[in-house]
Design a protein around this motif. Structure first.
Motif, short mmCIF file in Angstrom:
data_model
loop_
_atom_site.label_atom_id
_atom_site.label_comp_id
_atom_site.label_asym_id
_atom_site.label_seq_id
_atom_site.Cartn_x
_atom_site.Cartn_y
_atom_site.Cartn_z
N ARG A 4 0.84 -1.20 0.00
CA ARG A 4 0.00 0.00 0.00
C ARG A 4 0.88 1.25 0.00
O ARG A 4 2.03 1.22 0.44
CB ARG A 4 -0.95 0.02 1.20
CG ARG A 4 -0.26 0.13 2.56
CD ARG A 4 -1.29 -0.03 3.67
NE ARG A 4 -0.69 0.06 5.00
CZ ARG A 4 -1.35 -0.17 6.12
NH1 ARG A 4 -2.64 -0.53 6.09
NH2 ARG A 4 -0.73 -0.05 7.28
N VAL A 39 2.38 -5.05 3.02
CA VAL A 39 1.25 -5.33 3.89
C VAL A 39 1.18 -6.81 4.25
O VAL A 39 1.15 -7.17 5.43
CB VAL A 39 -0.08 -4.90 3.21
CG1 VAL A 39 -1.27 -5.29 4.08
CG2 VAL A 39 -0.08 -3.41 2.93
N TYR A 44 2.77 -10.85 7.52
CA TYR A 44 2.05 -9.59 7.63
C TYR A 44 2.98 -8.54 8.23
O TYR A 44 3.83 -8.85 9.07
CB TYR A 44 0.84 -9.71 8.56
CG TYR A 44 -0.23 -10.67 8.10
CD1 TYR A 44 -0.31 -11.97 8.60
CD2 TYR A 44 -1.19 -10.27 7.17
CE1 TYR A 44 -1.30 -12.84 8.19
CE2 TYR A 44 -2.19 -11.13 6.75
CZ TYR A 44 -2.24 -12.41 7.26
OH TYR A 44 -3.22 -13.28 6.85
N VAL A 94 -0.91 -4.58 10.73
CA VAL A 94 -2.17 -5.18 10.26
C VAL A 94 -2.42 -6.56 10.86
O VAL A 94 -3.48 -7.14 10.62
CB VAL A 94 -2.23 -5.26 8.72
CG1 VAL A 94 -1.93 -3.90 8.10
CG2 VAL A 94 -1.32 -6.34 8.17
N ASP A 145 -5.08 3.26 7.63
CA ASP A 145 -5.04 2.25 6.58
C ASP A 145 -5.35 2.85 5.21
O ASP A 145 -5.26 2.15 4.19
CB ASP A 145 -6.04 1.13 6.87
CG ASP A 145 -5.69 0.32 8.10
OD1 ASP A 145 -6.62 0.01 8.88
OD2 ASP A 145 -4.50 0.00 8.29
N TYR A 154 -3.93 0.40 -2.58
CA TYR A 154 -3.47 -0.96 -2.33
C TYR A 154 -3.14 -1.64 -3.64
O TYR A 154 -3.94 -1.62 -4.58
CB TYR A 154 -4.53 -1.75 -1.57
CG TYR A 154 -4.58 -1.39 -0.10
CD1 TYR A 154 -5.07 -0.16 0.32
CD2 TYR A 154 -4.12 -2.27 0.87
CE1 TYR A 154 -5.09 0.18 1.66
CE2 TYR A 154 -4.15 -1.95 2.22
CZ TYR A 154 -4.62 -0.72 2.60
OH TYR A 154 -4.64 -0.38 3.93
#
Length: 124
Positions: free
Chosen positions: A38, A48, A60, A64, A90, A94
């Motif tokens: 992202r 991400v 990850y 997140v 967030d 993406y």
């Protein structure tokens, strides 16, 4: 040629959920690690999540963990990112991407092919 097409972005309130999809073509999907990155305005693109071709290895970024889930369906050449408990931080475009390397190689340089991106906006 390789095409990665993201979908599912949109506007959601904080605490809400979104599900992103990335449909791949032009590559042997089941042989590749797939990742989500992202990029927020004025910031660098960041890792991400990533999933190995066999789904037995997943990574990850810390911010997140526990909120996002990456998965894939090799029969459909598609990778997913389920995003829950979304926060304003967030908010970003993406991107999905494919890599010939293991999912612990989280730098963008390890990824050869990229989609065009889908906008996710989380309002407070």
């Amino acid at each position: 040629q390789v095409q990665l097409v993201e979908s599912g972005g949109g506007l959601v309130q904080a605490g809400g959920s979104l599900s992103l999809s990335c449909a791949a073509s032009g590559l042997t999907f089941s042989s590749y690690t797939m990742g989500w990155f992202r990029q927020a305005p004025g910031k660098e693109r960041e890792f991400v999540a990533a999933i190995r071709w066999s789904s037995d290895s997943i990574y990850y970024t810390d911010s997140v963990k526990g909120r996002f889930t990456i998965s894939r369906d090799n029969a459909k050449n598609t990778v997913y990112l389920q995003m829950n408990s979304l926060k304003p931080e967030d908010t970003a475009v993406y991107y999905c991407a494919s890599s010939s390397y293991a999912p612990d190689r989280t730098g963008a340089d390890w990824y050869a092919y990229w989609g065009q991106g889908t906008q996710v906006t989380v309002s407070s």
